[in-house]
Design a protein around this motif. Structure first.
Motif, PDB file in Angstrom:
ATOM      1  N   ILE A 159       0.834  -1.207   0.000  1.00 46.59           N
ATOM      2  CA  ILE A 159       0.000   0.000   0.000  1.00 46.59           C
ATOM      3  C   ILE A 159       0.865   1.251   0.000  1.00 46.59           C
ATOM      4  O   ILE A 159       0.614   2.210  -0.739  1.00 46.59           O
ATOM      5  CB  ILE A 159      -0.962  -0.012   1.200  1.00 46.59           C
ATOM      6  CG1 ILE A 159      -1.995  -1.132   1.037  1.00 46.59           C
ATOM      7  CG2 ILE A 159      -1.658   1.341   1.350  1.00 46.59           C
ATOM      8  CD1 ILE A 159      -2.871  -1.330   2.253  1.00 46.59           C
ATOM      9  N   VAL A 160       1.916   1.250   0.800  1.00 48.21           N
ATOM     10  CA  VAL A 160       2.817   2.412   0.868  1.00 48.21           C
ATOM     11  C   VAL A 160       3.492   2.648  -0.485  1.00 48.21           C
ATOM     12  O   VAL A 160       3.566   3.786  -0.978  1.00 48.21           O
ATOM     13  CB  VAL A 160       3.863   2.206   1.974  1.00 48.21           C
ATOM     14  CG1 VAL A 160       4.923   3.299   1.917  1.00 48.21           C
ATOM     15  CG2 VAL A 160       3.201   2.195   3.347  1.00 48.21           C
ATOM     16  N   VAL A 161       3.992   1.570  -1.104  1.00 52.42           N
ATOM     17  CA  VAL A 161       4.639   1.703  -2.411  1.00 52.42           C
ATOM     18  C   VAL A 161       3.645   2.202  -3.461  1.00 52.42           C
ATOM     19  O   VAL A 161       3.979   3.049  -4.303  1.00 52.42           O
ATOM     20  CB  VAL A 161       5.255   0.357  -2.836  1.00 52.42           C
ATOM     21  CG1 VAL A 161       5.744   0.431  -4.269  1.00 52.42           C
ATOM     22  CG2 VAL A 161       6.393  -0.027  -1.907  1.00 52.42           C
ATOM     23  N   SER A 162       2.414   1.693  -3.420  1.00 58.80           N
ATOM     24  CA  SER A 162       1.391   2.118  -4.376  1.00 58.80           C
ATOM     25  C   SER A 162       1.071   3.606  -4.229  1.00 58.80           C
ATOM     26  O   SER A 162       0.940   4.330  -5.223  1.00 58.80           O
ATOM     27  CB  SER A 162       0.120   1.295  -4.195  1.00 58.80           C
ATOM     28  OG  SER A 162       0.372  -0.070  -4.406  1.00 58.80           O
ATOM     29  N   VAL A 163       0.962   4.074  -2.997  1.00 57.11           N
ATOM     30  CA  VAL A 163       0.674   5.489  -2.764  1.00 57.11           C
ATOM     31  C   VAL A 163       1.803   6.366  -3.295  1.00 57.11           C
ATOM     32  O   VAL A 163       1.576   7.405  -3.924  1.00 57.11           O
ATOM     33  CB  VAL A 163       0.442   5.735  -1.258  1.00 57.11           C
ATOM     34  CG1 VAL A 163       0.367   7.237  -0.972  1.00 57.11           C
ATOM     35  CG2 VAL A 163      -0.834   5.058  -0.787  1.00 57.11           C
ATOM     36  N   LEU A 164       3.044   5.927  -3.075  1.00 57.77           N
ATOM     37  CA  LEU A 164       4.190   6.688  -3.567  1.00 57.77           C
ATOM     38  C   LEU A 164       4.214   6.717  -5.095  1.00 57.77           C
ATOM     39  O   LEU A 164       4.502   7.758  -5.706  1.00 57.77           O
ATOM     40  CB  LEU A 164       5.492   6.089  -3.028  1.00 57.77           C
ATOM     41  CG  LEU A 164       5.726   6.249  -1.515  1.00 57.77           C
ATOM     42  CD1 LEU A 164       6.990   5.515  -1.103  1.00 57.77           C
ATOM     43  CD2 LEU A 164       5.826   7.726  -1.150  1.00 57.77           C
ATOM     44  N   MET A 165       3.916   5.584  -5.721  1.00 57.55           N
ATOM     45  CA  MET A 165       3.906   5.532  -7.178  1.00 57.55           C
ATOM     46  C   MET A 165       2.809   6.430  -7.754  1.00 57.55           C
ATOM     47  O   MET A 165       3.005   7.108  -8.773  1.00 57.55           O
ATOM     48  CB  MET A 165       3.713   4.096  -7.648  1.00 57.55           C
ATOM     49  CG  MET A 165       4.909   3.195  -7.390  1.00 57.55           C
ATOM     50  SD  MET A 165       6.382   3.746  -8.273  1.00 57.55           S
ATOM     51  CE  MET A 165       5.864   3.530  -9.964  1.00 57.55           C
ATOM     52  N   ILE A 166       1.646   6.438  -7.115  1.00 59.19           N
ATOM     53  CA  ILE A 166       0.545   7.283  -7.574  1.00 59.19           C
ATOM     54  C   ILE A 166       0.929   8.758  -7.465  1.00 59.19           C
ATOM     55  O   ILE A 166       0.573   9.579  -8.316  1.00 59.19           O
ATOM     56  CB  ILE A 166      -0.735   6.987  -6.768  1.00 59.19           C
ATOM     57  CG1 ILE A 166      -1.243   5.578  -7.101  1.00 59.19           C
ATOM     58  CG2 ILE A 166      -1.815   8.026  -7.043  1.00 59.19           C
ATOM     59  CD1 ILE A 166      -2.400   5.129  -6.241  1.00 59.19           C
ATOM     60  N   ALA A 167       1.675   9.101  -6.424  1.00 61.22           N
ATOM     61  CA  ALA A 167       2.086  10.491  -6.234  1.00 61.22           C
ATOM     62  C   ALA A 167       3.163  10.904  -7.237  1.00 61.22           C
ATOM     63  O   ALA A 167       3.203  12.053  -7.695  1.00 61.22           O
ATOM     64  CB  ALA A 167       2.596  10.691  -4.810  1.00 61.22           C
ATOM     65  N   ILE A 168       4.043   9.977  -7.608  1.00 60.26           N
ATOM     66  CA  ILE A 168       5.165  10.299  -8.488  1.00 60.26           C
ATOM     67  C   ILE A 168       4.777  10.210  -9.967  1.00 60.26           C
ATOM     68  O   ILE A 168       5.327  10.930 -10.802  1.00 60.26           O
ATOM     69  CB  ILE A 168       6.353   9.360  -8.196  1.00 60.26           C
ATOM     70  CG1 ILE A 168       6.874   9.600  -6.780  1.00 60.26           C
ATOM     71  CG2 ILE A 168       7.474   9.561  -9.190  1.00 60.26           C
ATOM     72  CD1 ILE A 168       7.945   8.635  -6.353  1.00 60.26           C
ATOM     73  N   ALA A 169       3.829   9.345 -10.298  1.00 62.57           N
ATOM     74  CA  ALA A 169       3.485   9.089 -11.702  1.00 62.57           C
ATOM     75  C   ALA A 169       3.121  10.356 -12.481  1.00 62.57           C
ATOM     76  O   ALA A 169       3.613  10.552 -13.599  1.00 62.57           O
ATOM     77  CB  ALA A 169       2.360   8.066 -11.783  1.00 62.57           C
ATOM     78  N   PRO A 170       2.259  11.259 -11.947  1.00 65.99           N
ATOM     79  CA  PRO A 170       1.944  12.474 -12.727  1.00 65.99           C
ATOM     80  C   PRO A 170       3.167  13.342 -13.014  1.00 65.99           C
ATOM     81  O   PRO A 170       3.281  13.918 -14.093  1.00 65.99           O
ATOM     82  CB  PRO A 170       0.936  13.203 -11.827  1.00 65.99           C
ATOM     83  CG  PRO A 170       0.350  12.143 -10.960  1.00 65.99           C
ATOM     84  CD  PRO A 170       1.463  11.180 -10.713  1.00 65.99           C
ATOM     85  N   VAL A 171       4.078  13.418 -12.040  1.00 66.26           N
ATOM     86  CA  VAL A 171       5.286  14.221 -12.240  1.00 66.26           C
ATOM     87  C   VAL A 171       6.144  13.617 -13.356  1.00 66.26           C
ATOM     88  O   VAL A 171       6.678  14.327 -14.210  1.00 66.26           O
ATOM     89  CB  VAL A 171       6.083  14.319 -10.928  1.00 66.26           C
ATOM     90  CG1 VAL A 171       7.366  15.107 -11.138  1.00 66.26           C
ATOM     91  CG2 VAL A 171       5.240  14.966  -9.839  1.00 66.26           C
ATOM     92  N   MET A 172       6.280  12.285 -13.340  1.00 67.20           N
ATOM     93  CA  MET A 172       7.066  11.618 -14.378  1.00 67.20           C
ATOM     94  C   MET A 172       6.414  11.778 -15.743  1.00 67.20           C
ATOM     95  O   MET A 172       7.102  12.043 -16.745  1.00 67.20           O
ATOM     96  CB  MET A 172       7.213  10.134 -14.025  1.00 67.20           C
ATOM     97  CG  MET A 172       8.013   9.866 -12.757  1.00 67.20           C
ATOM     98  SD  MET A 172       8.116   8.111 -12.364  1.00 67.20           S
ATOM     99  CE  MET A 172       8.999   7.489 -13.791  1.00 67.20           C
ATOM    100  N   ALA A 173       5.101  11.646 -15.802  1.00 71.52           N
ATOM    101  CA  ALA A 173       4.394  11.793 -17.079  1.00 71.52           C
ATOM    102  C   ALA A 173       4.527  13.212 -17.614  1.00 71.52           C
ATOM    103  O   ALA A 173       4.744  13.419 -18.822  1.00 71.52           O
ATOM    104  CB  ALA A 173       2.926  11.428 -16.900  1.00 71.52           C
ATOM    105  N   TYR A 174       4.416  14.206 -16.745  1.00 70.29           N
ATOM    106  CA  TYR A 174       4.550  15.598 -17.173  1.00 70.29           C
ATOM    107  C   TYR A 174       5.962  15.877 -17.660  1.00 70.29           C
ATOM    108  O   TYR A 174       6.165  16.612 -18.636  1.00 70.29           O
ATOM    109  CB  TYR A 174       4.198  16.525 -16.012  1.00 70.29           C
ATOM    110  CG  TYR A 174       4.137  17.984 -16.393  1.00 70.29           C
ATOM    111  CD1 TYR A 174       2.996  18.532 -16.947  1.00 70.29           C
ATOM    112  CD2 TYR A 174       5.246  18.814 -16.213  1.00 70.29           C
ATOM    113  CE1 TYR A 174       2.937  19.873 -17.310  1.00 70.29           C
ATOM    114  CE2 TYR A 174       5.202  20.147 -16.572  1.00 70.29           C
ATOM    115  CZ  TYR A 174       4.037  20.671 -17.111  1.00 70.29           C
ATOM    116  OH  TYR A 174       3.995  21.985 -17.471  1.00 70.29           O
ATOM    117  N   SER A 175       6.948  15.290 -16.987  1.00 69.20           N
ATOM    118  CA  SER A 175       8.340  15.483 -17.391  1.00 69.20           C
ATOM    119  C   SER A 175       8.586  14.912 -18.790  1.00 69.20           C
ATOM    120  O   SER A 175       9.231  15.547 -19.635  1.00 69.20           O
ATOM    121  CB  SER A 175       9.276  14.824 -16.380  1.00 69.20           C
ATOM    122  OG  SER A 175      10.615  14.909 -16.791  1.00 69.20           O
ATOM    123  N   VAL A 176       8.054  13.721 -19.051  1.00 71.23           N
ATOM    124  CA  VAL A 176       8.212  13.109 -20.371  1.00 71.23           C
ATOM    125  C   VAL A 176       7.486  13.930 -21.436  1.00 71.23           C
ATOM    126  O   VAL A 176       8.013  14.157 -22.533  1.00 71.23           O
ATOM    127  CB  VAL A 176       7.693  11.660 -20.354  1.00 71.23           C
ATOM    128  CG1 VAL A 176       7.677  11.079 -21.758  1.00 71.23           C
ATOM    129  CG2 VAL A 176       8.559  10.800 -19.441  1.00 71.23           C
TER     130      VAL A 176
END
Length: 217
Positions: free
Chosen positions: A28-45
């Motif tokens: 659950i902790v890893v999933s929450v972190l991935m959900i938080a980071i994913a938009p930033v990574m997508a915007y960067s790409v």
């Protein structure tokens, strides 16, 4: 004695390691972190893709300007459209192109891939407008100020194209209706000897070695 010690240590070994609840919490902790980071990574790409697209659009604008300066794009030539329209107003500089990609719309295609036509993500339509206070019939004889807009070819899918250049900092993948690049330059008169005229006067026929009389026509 040894058998008794082994039997006493057996229950302890069964209780060692992670429990199912601990594993679920970690997931659950890893999933929450991935959900938080994913938009930033997508915007960067997306920003990187848009920056690359603007770089190609700048190359397209320069290719268009060079074609006008060398006479590769001529006035009243239906086989090679793209000569700039006349700029009749101060603001906006000139009207946006229509959604249609009819060659009579004074749009010039710059193709950076190997596919035919002009509709992909690496293909651009360039729109130019010339301005000269004297409003000559043939601006190539007097020279003119040139304004250039570069649009994505895949943005011509209907609707109204825009005139204001988009910013790479806050546009992510960008608006396909807005120009990627807007720039201005000066196109010299074709009748005045310049660097292009000098080059033409020095071009020799590779077969005869004589100065070519048709190189600049």
């Amino acid at each position: 004695m040894s058998k008794q010690r082994q039997e006493q240590n057996l229950p302890q070994s069964r209780d060692s390691g992670y429990t199912i609840i601990e594993s679920l919490i970690a997931m659950i902790v890893v999933s929450v972190l991935m959900i938080a980071i994913a938009p930033v990574m997508a915007y960067s790409v997306a920003t990187r893709v848009q920056a690359r697209r603007m770089e190609l659009a700048t190359q397209a604008a320069r290719a268009y300007i060079d074609a006008l300066r060398t006479g590769a794009i001529k006035r009243n030539d239906p086989t090679n459209p793209g000569f700039p329209i006349q700029d009749m107003s101060a603001a906006p500089a000139f009207a946006p192109p229509p959604a249609s990609t009819n060659p009579q719309n004074n749009l010039y295609c710059v193709n950076f891939d190997e596919t035919a036509g002009c509709a992909g993500s690496k293909e651009f339509f360039v729109q130019g407008a010339w301005r000269n206070p004297a409003n000559p019939t043939d601006p190539t004889q007097t020279g003119y100020e040139l304004t250039v807009r570069v649009y994505r070819a895949d943005g011509f899918t209907g609707g109204t194209m825009k005139t204001e250049q988009q910013s790479v900092a806050n546009s992510a993948l960008g608006d396909p209706k807005a120009p990627l690049v807007v720039m201005k330059t000066e196109i010299p008169a074709s009748t005045v000897p310049g660097s292009y005229g000098s080059l033409c006067s020095r071009i020799r026929d590779p077969k005869t070695g004589q100065i070519s009389t048709t190189a600049c026509k």
